[in-house]
Design a protein around this motif. Structure first.
Motif, short mmCIF file in Angstrom:
data_model
loop_
_atom_site.label_atom_id
_atom_site.label_comp_id
_atom_site.label_asym_id
_atom_site.label_seq_id
_atom_site.Cartn_x
_atom_site.Cartn_y
_atom_site.Cartn_z
N SER A 98 -4.51 2.85 -2.66
CA SER A 98 -4.73 4.15 -3.02
C SER A 98 -2.81 4.22 -2.54
CB SER A 98 -5.97 4.31 -2.19
OG SER A 98 -7.10 4.31 -2.55
N LEU A 103 -0.48 -1.00 9.68
CA LEU A 103 0.75 -0.53 9.32
C LEU A 103 0.89 0.61 8.68
CD1 LEU A 103 3.51 -0.74 10.51
CD2 LEU A 103 4.16 -1.54 8.46
N GLY A 114 3.94 2.74 11.52
CA GLY A 114 5.44 2.21 10.79
C GLY A 114 5.09 2.55 10.22
N ASN A 173 2.51 6.93 -2.83
CA ASN A 173 2.65 8.02 -1.78
C ASN A 173 4.07 7.65 -1.17
OD1 ASN A 173 0.40 8.15 -2.01
ND2 ASN A 173 -0.03 9.71 -0.18
N PHE A 174 5.00 6.92 -1.60
CA PHE A 174 6.63 5.69 -1.00
C PHE A 174 7.00 6.70 -1.71
CE2 PHE A 174 3.37 2.09 0.18
CZ PHE A 174 2.53 2.49 0.97
N ALA A 213 -0.22 0.28 5.07
CA ALA A 213 -1.47 2.13 4.37
C ALA A 213 -2.83 1.88 4.60
CB ALA A 213 -0.39 2.98 3.21
N PRO A 214 -3.15 1.19 5.25
CA PRO A 214 -4.59 1.62 5.97
C PRO A 214 -5.15 2.54 5.71
CG PRO A 214 -3.60 0.56 8.14
CD PRO A 214 -2.42 1.13 6.81
N GLY A 215 -4.58 3.43 6.61
CA GLY A 215 -5.45 4.80 6.33
C GLY A 215 -6.28 4.71 8.09
N ILE A 275 2.00 5.23 8.95
CA ILE A 275 2.53 5.96 9.11
C ILE A 275 2.66 6.81 10.24
CG2 ILE A 275 2.91 7.62 7.28
CD1 ILE A 275 6.17 7.01 8.67
C1 LIG Z 1 -4.41 8.19 0.12
S1 LIG Z 1 -4.20 7.21 2.02
C2 LIG Z 1 -4.87 6.01 1.66
C3 LIG Z 1 -6.02 4.46 2.90
C4 LIG Z 1 -5.87 3.71 2.65
N1 LIG Z 1 -4.86 2.70 2.24
C5 LIG Z 1 -7.48 3.66 1.20
O1 LIG Z 1 -6.97 3.32 0.09
O2 LIG Z 1 -8.65 5.01 1.65
C6 LIG Z 1 -2.51 7.48 1.83
C7 LIG Z 1 -1.63 6.28 3.28
O3 LIG Z 1 -0.80 6.27 3.05
C8 LIG Z 1 -0.08 5.95 4.63
N2 LIG Z 1 1.14 6.27 4.38
C9 LIG Z 1 2.24 7.25 3.56
N3 LIG Z 1 3.41 6.41 3.36
C10 LIG Z 1 3.70 5.71 4.55
C11 LIG Z 1 4.65 4.08 4.59
N4 LIG Z 1 5.92 4.88 4.51
N5 LIG Z 1 4.43 3.76 5.68
C12 LIG Z 1 3.10 3.71 6.38
N6 LIG Z 1 2.47 4.51 5.61
C13 LIG Z 1 2.64 4.75 4.76
C14 LIG Z 1 -0.83 7.32 5.46
O4 LIG Z 1 -1.22 7.68 5.84
C15 LIG Z 1 -1.76 7.45 4.89
O5 LIG Z 1 -2.67 6.18 5.26
#
Ligand SMILES: C[S@@+](CC[C@H](N)C(=O)[O-])C[C@H]1O[C@@H](n2cnc3c(N)ncnc32)[C@H](O)[C@@H]1O
Length: 251
Positions: free
Chosen positions: A128, A83, A109, A132-133, A61-63, A85
């Protein structure tokens, strides 16, 4: 142990809590968090200190991809994969890597159904995003599966017990304009804290996962959770005074 190579996600599964971070939401988040570069660099250094030359690293979840890009800048020998979503975030992150002149394989993914074979990565980092999962133990089990034996995971996230004053101080340090600052504070206090885990909740989740436990450190208004794929002793296997040890994964 039977291999558990890439599992297939069920159809119509909602992979995240709350709103999808797509379109303008992702672009706003990307602009807003660009200012946290010092914090992101410190996480990149933490990750880098845990791996050797040529390590294979996964960011879950790198955003917008800032952490992976900083990691790639620290050592060009790392093979880094991100990776996420969100299609929008994958596009933004690819663009950031191109602009920085580094190579990171950002792809779309689901963290709960990772498209990677078993035993692929030396290190996994996730910042961060863990709150969210919707299926946190499943995500931990997937991290365990794709990690090589001896590999480590670093999860950094907001602590459910963060104080209002701590959140205010953290957001103020981000140097945003007053409207963004107000919005982010309200989001933390009335949105994110609801999903966030306390340190003891994270320990419980890690104990339920194939990792069997984790180490927790304080990190500002959040925590660092460190997990390792190693041979360990699961409580269910302790009989009498002599615990039975088994190889990581044999559960
Ligand atoms: C608050 S952002 C954090 C982004 C980044 N890691 C940061 O530190 O700024 C949450 C991230 O989780 C991703 N995300 C949420 N559910 C996910 C999943 N099931 N698989 C992969 N990414 C996911 C979102 O798309 C988003 O990029």
């Amino acid at each position: 142990m039977a291999t558990q190579n890439p599992p297939t996600p069920p159809k119509n599964r909602k992979a995240y809590r709350g709103m999808a971070m797509e379109g303008f939401i992702a672009r706003w988040y990307s602009r807003n968090t660009q200012k946290n570069v010092e914090q992101v660099r410190s996480w990149a250094k933490l990750a880098s200190a845990s791996v050797g030359t040529g390590a294979s690293i996964l960011e879950v979840a790198p955003g917008p991809g800032y952490l992976s890009v900083e990691l790639a800048k620290l050592d060009g020998s790392y093979r880094i994969t991100g990776l996420d979503i969100s299609k929008t975030f994958v596009g933004i992150a690819q663009e950031k890597a191109r602009a920085a002149g580094v190579r990171v394989d950002f792809r779309e993914g689901d963290a709960a159904y990772m498209p990677f074979p078993d035993d692929t990565f030396d290190f996994i980092v996730c910042t961060s995003a863990f709150k969210n999962f919707p299926e946190p133990v499943r995500v931990l089990d997937e991290m365990f599966r794709v990690l090589k034996a001896g590999g480590k995971v670093l999860i950094v996230d907001l602590d459910k017990n963060a104080s209002d004053a701590g959140i205010d101080e953290y957001v103020d340090s981000m140097n945003q304009n007053w409207i963004n600052s107000l919005f982010v504070k309200l989001t933390f206090k009335h949105g994110l804290l609801k999903w966030a885990y306390s340190k003891s909740q994270i320990k419980d989740l890690a104990t339920k996962s194939r990792f069997g436990g984790c180490e927790i450190l304080d990190e500002g208004i959040g925590f660092e959770a460190w997990l390792e794929k190693r041979g360990h002793c699961h409580p269910s296997m302790i009989t009498g005074s002599e615990p039975t040890f088994y190889v990581a994964g044999d559960r």
